[in-house]
Motif scaffolding. Structure first.
Motif, PDB file in Angstrom:
ATOM      1  N   ALA A   7       0.851  -1.190   0.000  1.00 39.86           N
ATOM      2  CA  ALA A   7       0.000   0.000   0.000  1.00 39.86           C
ATOM      3  C   ALA A   7       0.882   1.233   0.000  1.00 39.86           C
ATOM      4  O   ALA A   7       1.743   1.385   0.863  1.00 39.86           O
ATOM      5  N   VAL A   8       0.674   2.112  -0.977  1.00 36.33           N
ATOM      6  CA  VAL A   8       1.449   3.358  -1.050  1.00 36.33           C
ATOM      7  C   VAL A   8       0.480   4.539  -0.987  1.00 36.33           C
ATOM      8  O   VAL A   8      -0.258   4.811  -1.932  1.00 36.33           O
ATOM      9  N   ASP A   9       0.448   5.199   0.166  1.00 33.38           N
ATOM     10  CA  ASP A   9      -0.401   6.369   0.344  1.00 33.38           C
ATOM     11  C   ASP A   9       0.480   7.606   0.475  1.00 33.38           C
ATOM     12  O   ASP A   9       1.683   7.497   0.727  1.00 33.38           O
ATOM     13  N   GLY A  10      -0.142   8.767   0.347  1.00 33.67           N
ATOM     14  CA  GLY A  10       0.624   9.991   0.554  1.00 33.67           C
ATOM     15  C   GLY A  10      -0.023  11.188  -0.103  1.00 33.67           C
ATOM     16  O   GLY A  10      -1.066  11.080  -0.760  1.00 33.67           O
ATOM     17  N   THR A  11       0.634  12.324   0.083  1.00 36.01           N
ATOM     18  CA  THR A  11       0.109  13.587  -0.419  1.00 36.01           C
ATOM     19  C   THR A  11       0.181  13.649  -1.944  1.00 36.01           C
ATOM     20  O   THR A  11       0.882  12.864  -2.580  1.00 36.01           O
ATOM     21  N   SER A  12      -0.520  14.626  -2.501  1.00 36.85           N
ATOM     22  CA  SER A  12      -0.560  14.805  -3.952  1.00 36.85           C
ATOM     23  C   SER A  12       0.820  15.198  -4.469  1.00 36.85           C
ATOM     24  O   SER A  12       1.479  16.072  -3.907  1.00 36.85           O
ATOM     25  N   GLY A  13       1.246  14.519  -5.530  1.00 40.64           N
ATOM     26  CA  GLY A  13       2.513  14.883  -6.151  1.00 40.64           C
ATOM     27  C   GLY A  13       3.746  14.422  -5.403  1.00 40.64           C
ATOM     28  O   GLY A  13       4.854  14.883  -5.669  1.00 40.64           O
ATOM     29  N   GLN A 154       7.605  21.379  -8.128  1.00 43.25           N
ATOM     30  CA  GLN A 154       8.594  21.443  -9.199  1.00 43.25           C
ATOM     31  C   GLN A 154       8.561  20.181 -10.057  1.00 43.25           C
ATOM     32  O   GLN A 154       8.554  20.240 -11.275  1.00 43.25           O
ATOM     33  N   ARG A 155       8.507  19.028  -9.401  1.00 44.91           N
ATOM     34  CA  ARG A 155       8.466  17.765 -10.150  1.00 44.91           C
ATOM     35  C   ARG A 155       7.212  17.665 -11.006  1.00 44.91           C
ATOM     36  O   ARG A 155       7.276  17.286 -12.171  1.00 44.91           O
ATOM     37  N   ARG A 156       6.057  17.991 -10.392  1.00 47.14           N
ATOM     38  CA  ARG A 156       4.796  17.869 -11.123  1.00 47.14           C
ATOM     39  C   ARG A 156       4.744  18.821 -12.310  1.00 47.14           C
ATOM     40  O   ARG A 156       4.290  18.455 -13.399  1.00 47.14           O
ATOM     41  N   THR A 157       5.239  20.039 -12.134  1.00 50.41           N
ATOM     42  CA  THR A 157       5.238  21.024 -13.217  1.00 50.41           C
ATOM     43  C   THR A 157       6.127  20.537 -14.358  1.00 50.41           C
ATOM     44  O   THR A 157       5.742  20.604 -15.533  1.00 50.41           O
ATOM     45  N   ALA A 158       7.300  20.006 -14.016  1.00 50.53           N
ATOM     46  CA  ALA A 158       8.225  19.500 -15.036  1.00 50.53           C
ATOM     47  C   ALA A 158       7.600  18.333 -15.786  1.00 50.53           C
ATOM     48  O   ALA A 158       7.669  18.242 -17.016  1.00 50.53           O
ATOM     49  N   GLU A 159       6.952  17.444 -15.026  1.00 52.12           N
ATOM     50  CA  GLU A 159       6.291  16.262 -15.583  1.00 52.12           C
ATOM     51  C   GLU A 159       5.270  16.665 -16.644  1.00 52.12           C
ATOM     52  O   GLU A 159       5.110  16.001 -17.660  1.00 52.12           O
ATOM     53  N   GLN A 160       4.561  17.763 -16.370  1.00 53.08           N
ATOM     54  CA  GLN A 160       3.487  18.198 -17.268  1.00 53.08           C
ATOM     55  C   GLN A 160       3.990  19.148 -18.333  1.00 53.08           C
ATOM     56  O   GLN A 160       3.205  19.663 -19.130  1.00 53.08           O
ATOM     57  N   GLY A 161       5.312  19.408 -18.328  1.00 51.11           N
ATOM     58  CA  GLY A 161       5.877  20.304 -19.318  1.00 51.11           C
ATOM     59  C   GLY A 161       5.417  21.739 -19.147  1.00 51.11           C
ATOM     60  O   GLY A 161       5.455  22.541 -20.079  1.00 51.11           O
ATOM     61  N   GLY A 162       4.981  22.103 -17.942  1.00 49.24           N
ATOM     62  CA  GLY A 162       4.504  23.465 -17.694  1.00 49.24           C
ATOM     63  C   GLY A 162       5.584  24.336 -17.091  1.00 49.24           C
ATOM     64  O   GLY A 162       6.745  23.938 -17.002  1.00 49.24           O
ATOM     65  N   THR A 163       5.202  25.558 -16.701  1.00 49.13           N
ATOM     66  CA  THR A 163       6.171  26.496 -16.134  1.00 49.13           C
ATOM     67  C   THR A 163       5.653  27.130 -14.843  1.00 49.13           C
ATOM     68  O   THR A 163       6.416  27.706 -14.082  1.00 49.13           O
ATOM     69  N   VAL A 165       4.995  26.921 -11.556  1.00 41.76           N
ATOM     70  CA  VAL A 165       5.207  26.118 -10.354  1.00 41.76           C
ATOM     71  C   VAL A 165       4.288  26.570  -9.220  1.00 41.76           C
ATOM     72  O   VAL A 165       3.746  25.750  -8.474  1.00 41.76           O
ATOM     73  N   ALA A 166       4.088  27.890  -9.108  1.00 39.39           N
ATOM     74  CA  ALA A 166       3.275  28.419  -8.005  1.00 39.39           C
ATOM     75  C   ALA A 166       1.836  27.931  -8.072  1.00 39.39           C
ATOM     76  O   ALA A 166       1.261  27.521  -7.062  1.00 39.39           O
ATOM     77  N   SER A 167       1.251  27.945  -9.271  1.00 35.30           N
ATOM     78  CA  SER A 167      -0.154  27.519  -9.358  1.00 35.30           C
ATOM     79  C   SER A 167      -0.271  26.000  -9.229  1.00 35.30           C
ATOM     80  O   SER A 167      -1.266  25.482  -8.697  1.00 35.30           O
ATOM     81  N   THR A 168       0.754  25.264  -9.684  1.00 38.92           N
ATOM     82  CA  THR A 168       0.749  23.817  -9.476  1.00 38.92           C
ATOM     83  C   THR A 168       0.777  23.518  -7.984  1.00 38.92           C
ATOM     84  O   THR A 168       0.031  22.670  -7.482  1.00 38.92           O
ATOM     85  N   GLN A 169       1.636  24.233  -7.256  1.00 34.30           N
ATOM     86  CA  GLN A 169       1.749  24.018  -5.820  1.00 34.30           C
ATOM     87  C   GLN A 169       0.436  24.329  -5.105  1.00 34.30           C
ATOM     88  O   GLN A 169      -0.015  23.584  -4.238  1.00 34.30           O
ATOM     89  N   GLN A 170      -0.196  25.417  -5.515  1.00 33.27           N
ATOM     90  CA  GLN A 170      -1.464  25.805  -4.906  1.00 33.27           C
ATOM     91  C   GLN A 170      -2.509  24.703  -5.096  1.00 33.27           C
ATOM     92  O   GLN A 170      -3.242  24.356  -4.172  1.00 33.27           O
ATOM     93  N   SER A 171      -2.542  24.136  -6.306  1.00 34.03           N
ATOM     94  CA  SER A 171      -3.519  23.096  -6.612  1.00 34.03           C
ATOM     95  C   SER A 171      -3.229  21.807  -5.824  1.00 34.03           C
ATOM     96  O   SER A 171      -4.143  21.156  -5.307  1.00 34.03           O
ATOM     97  N   LEU A 172      -1.949  21.448  -5.687  1.00 35.12           N
ATOM     98  CA  LEU A 172      -1.584  20.255  -4.897  1.00 35.12           C
ATOM     99  C   LEU A 172      -1.977  20.446  -3.430  1.00 35.12           C
ATOM    100  O   LEU A 172      -2.548  19.545  -2.798  1.00 35.12           O
TER     101      LEU A 172
END
Ligand code: C5P
Length: 218
Positions: A7-13, A154-163, A165-172
């Motif tokens: 079982a692998v649980d944890g926060t988003s991203g 940072q990882r999630r933004t890179a994964e999605q090819g976006g730029t 980072v702040a809005s990705t973090q807010q959403s996570l």
């Protein structure tokens, strides 16, 4: 089940998907992404025009879509009524709606049943938020994976090819807030879970850590 369940649980991203797929591939186990099932439910509700903030409407509709997950760690699939939705479920509209939808008890009850069916007699890595606490508390290995918000964004933004980072973090962080605060099966560190903080670890190191835990669990 008789065979190993990890079982692998944890926060988003926090790296649950890459880690879980890597562990399953290494150990020759199946793989189940329960987050994809909640995303598929959410995608379907949005497409049907159901108001995802209307708890009663979501509850009433939760039994309708047929959701099926493939369990190959190399090529995971997710379908709704037979249609592959693996791309659609990663869109921003789904990111924004999935946590409120996942807080609805009828949604969780429906997907819990499907998840337990897939787990069956084990030999599988299952990732989510409540696997070690609710879905499969008897899992032989339980991991709680986390990472600093900056690293995750940072990882999630890179994964999605976006730029952005702040809005990705807010959403996570917004998803974490709702997932941790809900009444039914909140995100929590399950009893017996090993906490792995991946902030300063490579993916290979996190995978090695879990493979070691599995070897010790037998
Ligand atoms: O894992 P992923 O980020 O794709 O999950 C999307 C959302 O699905 C989570 O933010 C959470 O709201 C929900 N989820 C859940 N329980 C799980 C897996 C996912 O509530 N076991």
């Amino acid at each position: 089940g008789d065979r190993l369940v990890i079982a692998v649980d944890g926060t988003s991203g926090s790296g649950k998907s890459s880690t879980s797929r890597g562990v399953a591939a290494r150990l020759g186990l199946r793989y189940l992404d329960t987050g994809a099932m909640f995303r598929a439910m959410t995608w379907w509700l949005l497409r049907e025009g159901v108001d995802v903030r209307d708890v009663a409407a979501v509850a009433a509709a939760a039994g309708r879509p047929r959701i099926e997950s493939g369990t190959d760690p190399v090529a995971p699939t997710i379908t709704v009524d037979g249609a592959d939705v693996s791309i659609e479920i990663r869109r921003d509209e789904v990111n924004a709606a999935v946590s409120p939808v996942s807080a609805v008890p009828e949604v969780r009850a429906r997907l819990l049943e499907l998840q337990r069916e897939v787990i069956g007699d084990g030999a599988i890595v299952v990732e989510g938020r409540d696997i070690g606490s609710v879905v499969w508390p008897q899992a032989g290995v339980k991991v709680y994976l986390s990472a600093d918000p900056d690293a995750r964004a940072q990882r999630r933004t890179a994964e999605q090819g976006g730029t952005d980072v702040a809005s990705t973090q807010q959403s996570l962080l917004e998803r974490d807030r709702i997932d941790s605060g809900r009444a039914t099966a909140p995100l929590t560190m399950a009893e017996g879970a090993v906490h792995v903080d991946s902030t300063h670890l490579t993916l290979a190191e996190v995978i090695d850590t879990i493979v070691d835990l599995a070897a010790r669990a037998g």
